[in-house]
Write a protein that holds these residues in place. Structure first.
Motif, PDB file in Angstrom:
ATOM      1  N   UNK A  70       0.823  -1.211   0.000  1.00 24.75           N
ATOM      2  CA  UNK A  70       0.000   0.000   0.000  1.00 24.75           C
ATOM      3  C   UNK A  70       0.863   1.271   0.000  1.00 24.75           C
ATOM      4  N   UNK A  71       1.816   1.348   0.934  1.00 27.09           N
ATOM      5  CA  UNK A  71       2.613   2.564   1.046  1.00 27.09           C
ATOM      6  C   UNK A  71       3.520   2.783  -0.149  1.00 27.09           C
ATOM      7  N   UNK A  72       3.940   1.681  -0.752  1.00 27.91           N
ATOM      8  CA  UNK A  72       4.887   1.800  -1.854  1.00 27.91           C
ATOM      9  C   UNK A  72       4.193   2.009  -3.195  1.00 27.91           C
ATOM     10  N   UNK A  73       3.057   1.256  -3.401  1.00 29.03           N
ATOM     11  CA  UNK A  73       2.443   1.273  -4.729  1.00 29.03           C
ATOM     12  C   UNK A  73       0.971   1.636  -4.717  1.00 29.03           C
ATOM     13  N   UNK A  74       0.395   1.765  -3.570  1.00 30.16           N
ATOM     14  CA  UNK A  74      -1.006   2.124  -3.518  1.00 30.16           C
ATOM     15  C   UNK A  74      -1.904   0.914  -3.669  1.00 30.16           C
ATOM     16  N   UNK A  75      -2.988   1.097  -4.427  1.00 27.88           N
ATOM     17  CA  UNK A  75      -3.993   0.049  -4.599  1.00 27.88           C
ATOM     18  C   UNK A  75      -3.508  -0.952  -5.647  1.00 27.88           C
ATOM     19  N   UNK A  76      -3.258  -2.202  -5.197  1.00 29.52           N
ATOM     20  CA  UNK A  76      -2.796  -3.250  -6.118  1.00 29.52           C
ATOM     21  C   UNK A  76      -3.787  -4.410  -6.204  1.00 29.52           C
ATOM     22  N   UNK A  77      -4.987  -4.149  -5.700  1.00 32.37           N
ATOM     23  CA  UNK A  77      -5.983  -5.217  -5.734  1.00 32.37           C
ATOM     24  C   UNK A  77      -6.464  -5.453  -7.161  1.00 32.37           C
ATOM     25  N   UNK A  78      -6.829  -6.739  -7.422  1.00 28.83           N
ATOM     26  CA  UNK A  78      -7.433  -7.103  -8.717  1.00 28.83           C
ATOM     27  C   UNK A  78      -8.869  -7.514  -8.469  1.00 28.83           C
ATOM     28  N   UNK A  79      -9.728  -7.197  -9.414  1.00 30.69           N
ATOM     29  CA  UNK A  79     -11.147  -7.481  -9.261  1.00 30.69           C
ATOM     30  C   UNK A  79     -11.494  -8.714 -10.096  1.00 30.69           C
ATOM     31  N   UNK A  80     -11.470  -9.903  -9.470  1.00 35.23           N
ATOM     32  CA  UNK A  80     -11.798 -11.161 -10.141  1.00 35.23           C
ATOM     33  C   UNK A  80     -12.969 -11.821  -9.412  1.00 35.23           C
ATOM     34  N   UNK A  81     -13.643 -12.628 -10.150  1.00 37.26           N
ATOM     35  CA  UNK A  81     -14.812 -13.322  -9.575  1.00 37.26           C
ATOM     36  C   UNK A  81     -14.362 -14.349  -8.546  1.00 37.26           C
ATOM     37  N   UNK A  82     -15.282 -14.688  -7.685  1.00 36.07           N
ATOM     38  CA  UNK A  82     -14.983 -15.661  -6.638  1.00 36.07           C
ATOM     39  C   UNK A  82     -14.611 -17.013  -7.234  1.00 36.07           C
ATOM     40  N   UNK A  83     -15.156 -17.336  -8.385  1.00 35.36           N
ATOM     41  CA  UNK A  83     -14.883 -18.629  -9.011  1.00 35.36           C
ATOM     42  C   UNK A  83     -13.415 -18.756  -9.381  1.00 35.36           C
ATOM     43  N   UNK A  84     -12.897 -17.654  -9.869  1.00 33.58           N
ATOM     44  CA  UNK A  84     -11.474 -17.680 -10.258  1.00 33.58           C
ATOM     45  C   UNK A  84     -10.604 -17.828  -9.033  1.00 33.58           C
ATOM     46  N   UNK A  85     -10.869 -16.987  -8.075  1.00 37.22           N
ATOM     47  CA  UNK A  85     -10.018 -17.009  -6.885  1.00 37.22           C
ATOM     48  C   UNK A  85     -10.191 -18.294  -6.087  1.00 37.22           C
ATOM     49  N   UNK A  86     -11.373 -18.902  -6.165  1.00 41.93           N
ATOM     50  CA  UNK A  86     -11.621 -20.148  -5.410  1.00 41.93           C
ATOM     51  C   UNK A  86     -10.789 -21.293  -5.947  1.00 41.93           C
ATOM     52  N   UNK A  87     -10.531 -21.253  -7.247  1.00 43.68           N
ATOM     53  CA  UNK A  87      -9.801 -22.349  -7.880  1.00 43.68           C
ATOM     54  C   UNK A  87      -8.293 -22.235  -7.737  1.00 43.68           C
ATOM     55  N   UNK A  88      -7.806 -21.129  -7.166  1.00 45.58           N
ATOM     56  CA  UNK A  88      -6.355 -20.959  -6.989  1.00 45.58           C
ATOM     57  C   UNK A  88      -5.973 -21.535  -5.629  1.00 45.58           C
ATOM     58  N   UNK A  89      -5.163 -22.564  -5.663  1.00 46.59           N
ATOM     59  CA  UNK A  89      -4.750 -23.219  -4.419  1.00 46.59           C
ATOM     60  C   UNK A  89      -3.245 -23.396  -4.335  1.00 46.59           C
ATOM     61  N   UNK A  90      -2.575 -23.332  -5.479  1.00 46.47           N
ATOM     62  CA  UNK A  90      -1.126 -23.529  -5.482  1.00 46.47           C
ATOM     63  C   UNK A  90      -0.440 -22.158  -5.437  1.00 46.47           C
ATOM     64  N   UNK A  91       0.008 -21.769  -4.247  1.00 43.87           N
ATOM     65  CA  UNK A  91       0.597 -20.440  -4.077  1.00 43.87           C
ATOM     66  C   UNK A  91       2.015 -20.350  -4.631  1.00 43.87           C
ATOM     67  N   UNK A  92       2.688 -21.467  -4.676  1.00 41.47           N
ATOM     68  CA  UNK A  92       4.029 -21.452  -5.264  1.00 41.47           C
ATOM     69  C   UNK A  92       3.953 -21.134  -6.753  1.00 41.47           C
ATOM     70  N   UNK A  93       2.974 -21.748  -7.411  1.00 45.14           N
ATOM     71  CA  UNK A  93       2.793 -21.470  -8.837  1.00 45.14           C
ATOM     72  C   UNK A  93       2.418 -20.003  -9.032  1.00 45.14           C
ATOM     73  N   UNK A  94       1.548 -19.515  -8.138  1.00 46.44           N
ATOM     74  CA  UNK A  94       1.122 -18.118  -8.238  1.00 46.44           C
ATOM     75  C   UNK A  94       2.313 -17.181  -8.117  1.00 46.44           C
ATOM     76  N   UNK A  95       3.180 -17.448  -7.142  1.00 42.88           N
ATOM     77  CA  UNK A  95       4.356 -16.592  -6.945  1.00 42.88           C
ATOM     78  C   UNK A  95       5.294 -16.698  -8.133  1.00 42.88           C
ATOM     79  N   UNK A  96       5.464 -17.913  -8.657  1.00 41.15           N
ATOM     80  CA  UNK A  96       6.349 -18.068  -9.819  1.00 41.15           C
ATOM     81  C   UNK A  96       5.816 -17.323 -11.028  1.00 41.15           C
ATOM     82  N   UNK A  97       4.498 -17.407 -11.210  1.00 44.02           N
ATOM     83  CA  UNK A  97       3.900 -16.671 -12.337  1.00 44.02           C
ATOM     84  C   UNK A  97       4.138 -15.170 -12.175  1.00 44.02           C
ATOM     85  N   UNK A  98       3.944 -14.710 -10.928  1.00 40.47           N
ATOM     86  CA  UNK A  98       4.145 -13.261 -10.681  1.00 40.47           C
ATOM     87  C   UNK A  98       5.584 -12.872 -10.984  1.00 40.47           C
ATOM     88  N   UNK A  99       6.537 -13.697 -10.550  1.00 36.59           N
ATOM     89  CA  UNK A  99       7.943 -13.386 -10.815  1.00 36.59           C
ATOM     90  C   UNK A  99       8.219 -13.350 -12.314  1.00 36.59           C
TER      91      UNK A  99
END
Length: 1634
Positions: free
Chosen positions: A1530-1559
């Motif tokens: 928040x302090x560095x970049x402000x609002x970084x939230x994404x607006x996705x449906x619950x269905x999308x976010x519900x299906x994300x369970x592998x956080x390592x993959x998520x972090x790798x994708x982000x990198x």
């Protein structure tokens, strides 16, 4: 002591004058003549004839004294006694020169003449006029030990008097004895052992001199109070009048004589003194006494022997006796009482005249009887002739005739005796008559008649004798006859009648003798009171005195502290208020400068009108009447009498006020000591200080002199000129006033150049006086010599000694302001010199203690600059050898001269060190002089650097040679005043300096009086406009102040930079929804650390800087300013954040709708991708086809989602302006025509506004006459109106919430309405013109066009934030990627990571812009022209204006914009420099941007890892991960939230993959961002949250922009709404304003 055998007096009358002189000469050679062992003394008489002879003889003798002695082989001049020279000069001088001589003698602690025998007439003269100007200061000590200061004119001082005189011839020196009594180290009275003295003297016998002993209030004083000592020169036995006056008025008599000798004829004088009730001290010079003390020989009578005794011991003993006598019999006298003695002489003269009249009556009767006797004698002669024929018969008749003849002879003898007595009476009467004016003529007539009678009587006697002889002869020859008998009988009858007449004659003769005796008695009394002539009793002096006393009658029973306010009202509060307002007129500080200027000018006119209403008081009327009606000599007496009487009038109150001030000051010092010990509050000290100020004001009010009267003349004249309608002045035409002042100035009277009380130059008055001087003398060349120095350093004393001037001299309160005086160059010197007059300018002392707390520093610096600028040469007077104070002042003078470039000056200076005791000071102080030169040169270079002036050393500004222009003067007094005599070496030093000045002046190109007049005007105008440097002590102080300003700019930038970072952080929180309200205290906490650092740095700077002693005076002020900047930044940040929160709240519903629409678009993109993916399994799809398919449905989706949402239309502000203006005037054609011509764009810089106005006709009642003219003042007022309208419109435009609420045409309408109101409120000068409609149209078009640019920019932001179509247009690429990801079979984690990186790209990009804006500002601040304060930036702007190239019209327009709209031009320059900076190659900036992007990449990856670890440990879902991740950024970049449906976010369970994708995706984002920032020019201005130029404009331009109403110079104060006076570093030429 008994004295018997009074001396016998024998009167010898010589028929031959030469015989008498021979006897007197022989007696003088013989020295002592004895008769029967008794001394015989010879005294010459004082008859008028003798005096006439003496006059002739003295003339010859004085002439002989100047010639070479005959037969003298060495050819030496006859030695003349120095006192004879002094007295000869005194007798040959007029009253004014005599007064100057006596005043100077008294200043030099020499005795001055009190009584003088006139060498021509023998009259005793009393020079009271010469003593009038002698004023002395002393301190008395009473019995309790209390010391009281006194300052009195000595003619009226009541003091005891000790009279010294000698009787006979003595060997000891009376004058030397008196000197030892008064001052052992100084010869107050000239005596026989003084250098140059001679045995013979011609003019001193009978002269009485007076001197005063003045105590200093110390234990070493000889007497506790002032004592007068009078010295009668010569033998007192032959100076009866002088000794009688002295003994009558003395408190103690001291007589010196050889011995007490009963047989001495002079013992009569001693006897009279002994019988007097006054103390007597008899000093015997030829007698020895075993007793060492003074012997008391009677009550108050003392005897002391001088022979064989130590003279110092004698002086001590005599002094003690005199002190005792004075304490026992405190008899006092005043010098002016001596003038009462002529009144006694007049009484005796009147009696003598009465007796003379009676004598004349008896003489007339005697003449009548004499005539009758002559008639009878004639008859007798006739009978005698007849008797001759009858000789023989007349024997008996002859006998009877003989008897008759005997009686007749007896009568004749008696008549002769009467005649002799009458002759004696006549001689005595002649002597008396020669000394009395009116009686002289009458007595002369009487004498002539008496002589005629005597001659007739003698003739009658001779005829009678002849008749008798003839009768005898006839008797012998003739015989007795009857006829003879008859004739004899008749003769007997005639004889009887003759006898009767003779008896009557004898009776009248007896009466005449009685009256003669009475006349002789009165004549003797008159001799005792020989006529005392007072020098003031001449017609010119008395006329002037009567005129002055007529003025002073108005002041009788008046309080001296209020008379100036009552009788001289124009120079008091009115003049002081006018002076201050005239200065304030050039230093305006209100919001509405034009209005304040107009108000000030109105107030000035009202003050002048009040002065005119007062006019001349009756007191002033009499003064001016005296100046205009009296002759030249009477006028000089009149001015002197006015000064004397005014000093007498204020003497007592001034003395009381000074004593009161001294007492209060002592109490103040005691209170300060108590305060230090007890640490009590300052309130009491403050009260006492205020009391001291009140006493000082009372002292100023009670000071009343001739200069105040002349000042009143000047003020009345200035008031009349300011009105320019002298016919309205109740005192009529006043053009004669400068002429009167000019006459005084030409006659040598000092003329006030600067009013020291008001600290202002009455320029109109001074110019008018100089005009009249030029008209009377011609435009003469003058050498202007001014003097400058610390208070009481001896400036006026030096000038008075050098040129014989009369500047006021006193310790403590000396000359106030500046005075000028003309000194004429002699005809002999004109041939060598290049000028006709020396114009001497004397000034008040600098650093005056009585002015402390009254802006002394500013006043002193201003006065010093004025005086040095005026003079061809300035004498810098320094008391002692330390020039530090004057050195500081000279630095300010130099810097002021650098700044006043419009006044061409070429001054020079000479340092005069006074009171230097070491004769070798010049050689010993070589090192000190070198340091002085180095110091002045160093400060000159420092000032030249600040003022951008070409000067390397002090002499480049003020001509100065350290080898030749430093003089050392001995101390003025030899010892401690008030009895200290002057140091002869001081006079020698003055003469040496004078020769040096004259030598230099002969080589100087001097000014004419007209040039001096113009210089006074130019220099004073420049000083009025200059207000910056005079508030500093020296050049170093100015330099230190400017360095402090640079540090202040750094401190304020630190605060501003921290607040910018805080704003970014807060805005990020607001945009992310984490912050819904901002408290002021929170902002204060955020900036508190920086504020503390700034305060620490501030403290260190003020405590450890090498110039900390200088800095301390500004500590409090700058400390407050820093706090003010901090508070302003906090308030501004809160306002900005509050507006952002409000905007966020307004958009909340819209954001929610957009969020739903984005979810819908996301789902649609996903469905479309999956649909195409299924189809692709059967049929391979081309990426281009897929994109085309997406584009085809995207527009449909957006239309469906925005259906029913109101569209935000484009705006056309130009049309709104035309419609609003056209509707206001109902003339669209005029508006369109003015718009088309486009001349409105230059309305703020146009040179001539005459085409915009319509001049009105001047009206006389209801009748219009002629059109009034359009002058430069009108041009200035219109330009100021335009500048004000532009400024106020800019502030109004910035207040409109366009970026939040959008644009409204009402904004334009409001702007146009405000413009119209301002134009209508404008009041032209004398209502002489009115604006045309074109002016209003052009001005409205200009300000509306400027507003349009701002509105368009803000409206674009509004549309971007509120128009869904624009929003979705920017989101299209984002959803295309979602579509492609799903089409390519990406997991939900990969899709989410990709969406997060898309969002991060926006925030990183905005962060780059925020950082870059601050970075650019910091980089630009590190280099010129932004690395200093606003003053440095202005210097750069001025330089760039001078060096600009290109189109001439454009360059000229830049000048006009800078002059008339300085803030707009500053902002333009800042924008141009920022644009140039961003357009230039700047690898460092690119490197910083890349580093910033990498930094953000590291923070994001760290935040992702942190969120992953926390979610795993807490076994949270992806929403938890998103929350932790977003909050971390928040302090560095402000609002970084994404607006996705619950269905999308519900299906994300592998956080390592998520972090790798982000990198992985973030790496791609970072590379894209880095590629987009290859140079600063790649930055887009609209992306900056706050543009760099706006930040710099706030930093440099948020200050005071008020302009000087006269030249347009901008105020340099760094605070926008400061309370201090406006000030300018440089004032511009007056042409810049017109």
């Amino acid at each position: 002591m008994e004295i018997t055998n009074s001396p016998r007096t024998v009167i010898m009358k010589f028929l031959n004058y030469k015989d008498k002189e021979a006897v007197l000469k022989a007696a003088k050679v013989k020295e002592q003549i004895l008769y029967k062992n008794q001394p015989v003394r010879f005294y010459q008489d004082l008859a008028a004839g003798v005096h006439r002879r003496r006059k002739e003889f003295d003339g010859v003798r004085l002439k002989k004294l100047k010639q070479v002695k005959a037969g003298n082989k060495e050819n030496k001049l006859t030695q003349v006694h120095p006192m004879d020279v002094q007295m000869a000069v005194f007798y040959c001088s007029d009253n004014f020169l005599q007064q100057i001589m006596v005043t100077k003698l008294s200043q030099c602690q020499y005795a001055v003449p009190l009584l003088l025998p006139n060498p021509l007439t023998g009259d005793i003269e009393f020079p009271l006029w010469t003593i009038r100007q002698i004023s002395k200061y002393w301190k008395t000590t009473d019995a309790s030990g209390k010391v009281t200061s006194k300052t009195l004119p000595m003619y009226k001082a009541q003091t005891p008097m000790v009279a010294f005189f000698r009787i006979g011839s003595i060997f000891s020196s009376k004058s030397q004895l008196m000197n030892r009594l008064i001052n052992e180290k100084h010869d107050t009275f000239f005596h026989r052992d003084c250098p140059g003295s001679s045995r013979e003297r011609l003019l001193m016998d009978g002269v009485v001199e007076i001197a005063w002993y003045l105590p200093s209030g110390k234990s070493t004083d000889h007497f506790s109070d002032c004592v007068a000592f009078c010295n009668l020169h010569g033998d007192s036995s032959i100076n009866e009048t002088q000794i009688k006056i002295l003994t009558e008025m003395s408190s103690v008599n001291v007589a010196l004589l050889p011995r007490l000798d009963e047989n001495d004829n002079n013992m009569v004088i001693v006897q009279e003194l002994f019988e007097s009730s006054k103390p007597l001290i008899v000093a015997l010079t030829d007698e020895e006494d075993d007793s060492e003390d003074v012997c008391e020989i009677g009550e108050g009578k003392y005897r002391v022997s001088l022979k064989g005794r130590n003279q110092s011991d004698v002086s001590v003993a005599l002094r003690e006796v005199i002190k005792n006598c004075l304490s026992e019999q405190p008899v006092t006298f005043s010098v002016e009482k001596i003038a009462e003695h002529p009144e006694k002489t007049e009484e005796h003269t009147e009696k003598t005249e009465e007796d003379t009249e009676k004598t004349e009556e008896h003489t007339e009767k005697t003449e009548q009887h004499t005539e009758e006797t002559e008639e009878h004698t004639e008859e007798t002669e006739e009978h005698t002739e007849k008797t001759e024929e009858h000789t023989e018969k007349t024997e008996e008749d002859t006998e009877k005739t003989e008897e008759h003849t005997e009686k007749t002879e007896q009568h004749t003898e008696e008549t002769e005796e009467h005649t002799e007595e009458t002759e004696e009476h006549t001689e005595e009467t002649e002597e008396h008559t020669e000394k009395t004016k009116e009686h002289t003529e009458k007595t002369d007539k009487n004498t002539e008649k008496t002589e005629e009678q005597t001659e007739k009587t003698e003739e009658h006697t001779d005829e009678t004798k002849e008749h008798t002889e003839k009768t005898e002869e006839h008797t012998e020859k003739t015989e007795h006859t009857e006829e003879t008998k008859e004739h004899t009988e008749k003769t007997e009858e005639h004889i009887e009648k003759t006898e009767e007449h003779t008896e009557k004659t004898e009776e009248h003769t007896e009466k005449t003798e009685e009256h003669t005796e009475k006349t002789e008695e009165h004549t003797e009394k008159t001799k005792e009171h020989r006529e005392l002539k007072v020098d003031e009793n001449i017609e010119a002096c008395q006329n002037a005195k009567e005129a002055a006393q007529g003025m002073m009658r108005f002041l009788e029973r008046e309080d001296p502290s209020t008379v100036k306010e009552k009788y001289l009202p124009c120079q008091g509060k009115l003049w002081h208020d006018w002076s201050q307002k005239n200065k304030d007129l050039r230093r305006l500080k209100s919001e509405n400068i034009e209005s304040e200027k107009s108000e000030k000018e109105k107030e000035l006119r009202e003050i002048r009108k009040k002065q005119l209403d007062h006019g001349f008081s009756d007191f002033m009327g009499l003064f001016l009447g005296g100046l205009r009606s009296l002759s030249d000599s009477e006028k000089m007496y009149f001015l002197k009498w006015t000064t004397i009487l005014l000093d007498d009038f204020t003497l007592d109150i001034l003395s009381n006020i000074l004593q009161e001030y001294d007492q209060k000051w002592s109490e103040m010092l005691a209170l300060q000591r108590t305060h230090k010990k007890e640490n009590e509050t300052l309130q009491k000290m403050k009260t006492e200080q205020q009391n001291l100020e009140k006493i000082s004001n009372k002292l100023n009010a009670a000071t009343f002199g001739l200069e105040h009267i002349l000042r009143e003349m000047g003020q009345i004249y200035e008031a009349s000129v300011s009105e320019r309608r002298e016919d309205r002045v109740k005192d009529g035409d006043l053009t004669y006033l400068p002429e009167l002042a000019a006459e005084l100035m030409i006659s040598g009277h000092p003329m006030e150049l600067m009013d020291g009380d008001a600290a202002h130059v009455p320029l109109v008055w001074v110019s008018a006086v100089l005009d009249k001087v030029i008209r009377k003398l011609g435009d003469q060349r003058v050498f202007v010599l001014s003097v400058l120095g610390i208070q009481s350093s001896g400036k006026s004393t030096m000038l008075n000694a050098m040129f014989g001037l009369q500047f006021a001299v006193s310790a403590g309160r000396c000359t106030r302001g500046a005075f000028m005086q003309l000194v004429k160059v002699s005809d002999e010197m004109k041939g060598e010199l290049k000028f006709d007059y020396i114009l001497v300018v004397d000034t008040e002392g600098l650093r005056a203690l009585e002015l402390a707390g009254k802006d002394t520093l500013h006043h002193d610096n201003e006065l010093a600059t004025f005086v040095v600028g005026l003079g061809n040469m300035t004498l810098i007077n320094i008391f002692g050898e330390n020039p530090s104070e004057m050195q500081d002042i000279l630095q300010i003078v130099v810097q002021a001269f650098m700044r006043m470039k419009q006044v061409r000056l070429n001054p020079s200076c000479v340092f005069v060190h006074q009171n230097v005791t070491d004769v070798a000071a010049g050689e010993k102080n070589m090192e000190g002089r070198r340091r002085l030169q180095d110091r002045l040169d160093e400060m000159t270079k420092l000032a030249a650097k600040d003022e951008v002036y070409d000067a390397e050393c002090f002499s480049d500004i003020i001509a100065f040679d350290v080898q030749k222009d430093v003089k050392y003067f001995s101390q003025l007094w030899e010892g401690s005043p008030p009895m200290a005599p002057p140091n002869p070496r001081y006079s020698e030093n003055v003469q040496e300096l004078k020769r040096d000045i004259v030598s230099r002046a002969s080589e100087t190109n001097c000014m004419k009086l007209s040039q001096f007049q113009q210089r006074v005007k130019d220099l004073w105008e420049a000083l009025l406009n200059e207000n910056f440097v005079f508030s500093f002590r020296n050049t170093l102080e100015i330099s230190v102040y400017r360095k402090l300003e640079e540090e202040y700019e750094k401190w304020t930038w630190s605060l501003r930079s921290t607040m910018l970072s805080t704003e970014d952080k807060m805005l990020n929180r607001i945009s992310s929804g984490k912050l819904e309200a901002v408290e002021k205290q929170e902002l204060v906490r955020e900036i508190s650390e920086t504020l503390q650092k700034v305060q620490t740095s501030f403290k260190v700077y003020f405590e450890e800087d090498s110039e900390k002693e200088t800095l301390i005076q500004w500590k409090s002020r700058f400390e407050k300013q820093i706090q003010q900047v901090h508070d302003d930044l906090v308030d501004e940040a809160k306002r900005k954040l509050d507006e952002n929160i409000k905007q966020k709240s307004i958009r909340k519903d819209l954001d929610e709708q957009l969020k739903n629409h984005e979810n819908t678009l996301f789902e649609k993109s996903k469905e479309l991708a999956l649909k195409f993916k299924d189809q692709s399994e059967n049929k391979k799809q081309n990426l281009g086809d897929l994109k085309a398919e997406f584009d085809s449905v995207w527009g449909q989706w957006v239309s469906e989602l925005t259906n029913g949402v109101p569209k935000i239309k484009d705006i056309n502000i130009s049309n709104d302006v035309i419609n609003i203006l056209g509707g206001m005037f109902s003339e669209y054609g005029v508006v369109l025509d003015q718009k088309k011509r486009a001349e409105y764009r230059k309305i703020h810089i146009v040179a001539d506004y005459s085409s915009y106005v319509s001049m009105k006709r001047f009206r006389w009642g209801a009748l219009p006459l002629w059109k009034q003219s359009f002058n430069p003042e009108d041009q200035i007022s219109i330009r100021e109106l335009i500048s004000k309208v532009i400024q106020q419109t800019t502030e109004k435009v910035n207040s409109f919430p366009v970026s939040v609420q959008g644009y409204s045409s009402g904004y334009i309408q409001q702007i146009v309405r405000d413009v119209k109101q301002r134009v209508q409120e404008f009041k032209p000068r004398d209502d002489c013109f009115e604006f045309k409609k074109e002016f209003f149209v052009d001005l409205s078009l200009y300000v509306c066009e400027q507003a349009e640019k701002h509105f368009v920019e803000l409206y674009m932001k509004y549309r971007e934030a509120n128009d869904p179509l624009l929003h979705f247009k920017k989101k299209k690429a984002e959803y295309l990627k979602v579509f492609m990801n799903y089409y390519q079979g990406a997991t939900y984690a990969a899709v989410l990571g990709d969406q997060i990186c898309v969002k991060l790209k926006e925030t990183i990009l905005q962060s780059v812009y925020n950082m870059t804006a601050k970075f650019i500002c910091e980089q630009m601040r590190g280099k010129p022209p932004f690395n200093g304060n606003r003053g440095d930036l202005e210097k750069h702007i001025l330089k760039s204006l001078a060096e600009q190239e290109g189109d001439k019209e454009e360059k000229f327009n830049n000048f006009l914009t800078y002059m008339y709209l300085p803030r707009a031009y500053f902002e333009k320059i800042i924008r141009d420099r920022v644009r140039q900076y961003m357009a230039a190659e700047n690898p460092q900036a690119v490197s910083v941007i890349i580093e910033h992007i990498d930094h953000k990449q590291r923070i994001i990856i760290s935040a992702a890892e942190k969120a992953k670890d926390e979610v795993k440990s807490a076994k949270g879902d992806v929403n938890k991960w998103l929350e932790i991740f977003s909050n971390s950024l928040v302090d560095e970049l402000g609002d970084t939230k994404v607006n996705l449906s619950d269905k999308v976010t519900k299906d994300v369970t592998d956080y390592d993959v998520l972090v790798d994708v982000i990198k992985k995706e973030l790496l791609i984002v970072v590379k894209e961002l880095k590629r987009s920032f290859c140079q600063l020019s790649d930055l887009r201005k609209e992306m900056f949250r706050e543009k760099p130029e706006e930040i710099l404009i706030k930093h440099f331009c948020r200050c005071c922009w008020k302009q000087c109403p006269f030249c347009g110079a901008v105020c340099t104060n760094s605070q926008e709404n400061h309370t201090e006076k406006h000030q300018a570093v440089f004032h511009r030429s007056g042409a810049c304003k017109t």
